[in-house]
Scaffold this motif. Structure first.
Motif: not given
Length: 443
Positions: A276-305
């Motif tokens: 649902h994020v869209g190509s125009v927002r995807y970098r913003e989405y990735a940046d936001d999730l990165y900023a919300l994680l502590r150092p050493g924290g993990r992201l599991l991104n499950h996505q249709i391609s």
């Protein structure tokens, strides 16, 4: 007119340059095409007028949603046979490119359709089609509109299709397992990839009806914040959580991912939301999730391609999906998703492809819908039920034919020390894979 099927078949074969792979039955009772297999039924002439005014997939979809065309027999077989002409034909390098006005063959076909379908104006699109959207693409307000269109169609309807798990994403199958088993195993796979433990803070982005949040809290002792833009989903999830006695561990918010400011989190799960994020927002989405994680924290991104396009600028959203199912949804090639996650600062440590698993999941959902068809129609509408049957069956065929895939990206906000926290051998590659063969003195 008692030969409509023969005339339509001849017209289609002339345009396609090959035999029509399914039998056709027209509104006048006439039939033409292969004697064996399923039958494509054109119930009303007005379906042809839809194709005249909207040639291609959207015209066909409108006729399907309105009940003007149907299938007798195996829907999957019809879709698979037609895919060879429509999808695969369009992918060929030598596929003809013609102008709809200048090409004499298409002009003749349009005249023939006009004669068969009648000269009346185009029928209005079915009411379930989303035609008006306000605001720029992928703004907060517009995203809320389109999410509501897809998800706020009734929790009872989703429960009928998805089953008791209320998980609306690809399951993780083992031979002989049930849908419930496979959905439980998918949630547990994600929890294990995130290395959840008691007291960890988990952010579940696009939490749906709360299934991942509940599993993480109940089985792993995590403290979970789940966010969704759907008020119906949130209300359902909160009741489930209260009934399970998990209200002290799980909070469900109606909130956009861009508005979450209470990090850091130990882990983030995003399951079937990034589409649902869209190509125009995807970098913003990735940046936001990165900023919300502590150092050493993990992201599991499950996505249709989707498969990469020869010209990525030419990519267009599927018109049926955009109008009736996932408005404004976009699929990206797996490599593009991985690159943007890395650009945002993540270290991508694992990508697991689950394409065949989604095909199996969709076939189970279609089976649930068909088994409870009368109730599904009562809960929504005949048109809405038809949308979902076609969308899920066609998606299953797309996964089976490798037109689309689904992947789990495990990414880490690796600290400056470089310690990722992952084991050296986290994966197995065959059903019998273990430590490998015993080493000998000569190895």
């Amino acid at each position: 007119m008692a030969d409509a099927a023969q005339r339509l078949t001849a017209l289609a074969e002339d345009l396609l340059g090959s035999p029509l792979p399914v039998r056709l039955r027209a509104w006048d009772g006439s039939e033409a095409g292969p004697a064996e297999g399923p039958v494509l039924v054109v119930r009303q002439r007005r379906a042809l007028r839809r194709l005249l005014w909207k040639p291609g997939e959207l015209g066909l979809a409108r006729a399907w949603v309105a009940g003007e065309i149907d299938v007798e027999g195996d829907l999957y077989e019809v879709l698979d046979r037609l895919a060879g002409l429509l999808w695969d034909r369009g992918d060929r390098d030598d596929a003809p490119s013609v102008h709809p006005v200048r090409d004499p063959k298409l002009r003749a076909a349009a005249k023939a359709l006009l004669k068969l379908g009648g000269p009346l104006p185009p029928p209005p699109p079915p009411a379930e089609e989303l035609r008006r959207r306000s605001g720029r693409l992928h703004t907060r307000g517009r995203d809320k509109q389109v999410v509501s269109h897809h998800y706020d169609v009734g929790n009872d309807f989703y429960a009928l299709v998805l089953g008791p798990s209320m998980v609306y994403s690809c399951a993780y199958w083992t031979p002989g397992g049930t849908l419930e088993d496979a959905q439980h195993d998918k949630l547990d796979l994600i929890a294990r990839k995130l290395a959840l433990k008691p007291g960890d803070r988990l952010l579940d982005v696009g939490c749906g009806w709360g299934s991942m949040a509940m599993h993480a809290a109940r089985a792993y002792g995590a403290e979970v914040v789940g966010i969704t833009l759907s008020r119906e989903q949130a209300a359902f999830a909160r009741k489930r959580i209260a009934d399970e006695g998990l209200a002290d561990k799980v909070e469900i918010r109606v909130q956009d991912y861009r508005d979450v400011k209470d990090g850091p989190y130990d882990a983030i799960s995003s399951i079937g939301m990034a589409e649902h994020v869209g190509s125009v927002r995807y970098r913003e989405y990735a940046d936001d999730l990165y900023a919300l994680l502590r150092p050493g924290g993990r992201l599991l991104n499950h996505q249709i391609s989707r498969r990469p396009e020869p010209d990525e600028e030419a990519y267009r959203v599927d018109p049926f999906i955009d109008a009736y199912v996932f408005p404004d949804g976009e699929l990206a090639p797996m490599g593009r998703t991985l690159s943007i996650l890395e650009e945002a600062g993540f270290e991508v440590r694992d990508v697991e492809a689950l394409r065949e698993h989604y095909a199996l999941t969709l076939r189970e959902w279609v089976g649930n819908l068909e088994e409870h068809w009368a109730r599904a129609v009562r809960l929504t509408s005949p048109a809405r039920a038809r949308i979902w049957r076609l969308y899920m069956a066609a998606s299953a065929v797309s996964f089976e034919r490798n037109r689309i895939g689904v992947n789990q990206f495990l990414a880490v906000r690796t600290p400056e020390s470089g310690a990722s926290g992952l084991p050296l051998r986290p994966r197995r590659w065959t059903e019998t894979d273990g430590a490998g063969p015993t080493r000998t003195e000569t190895d």
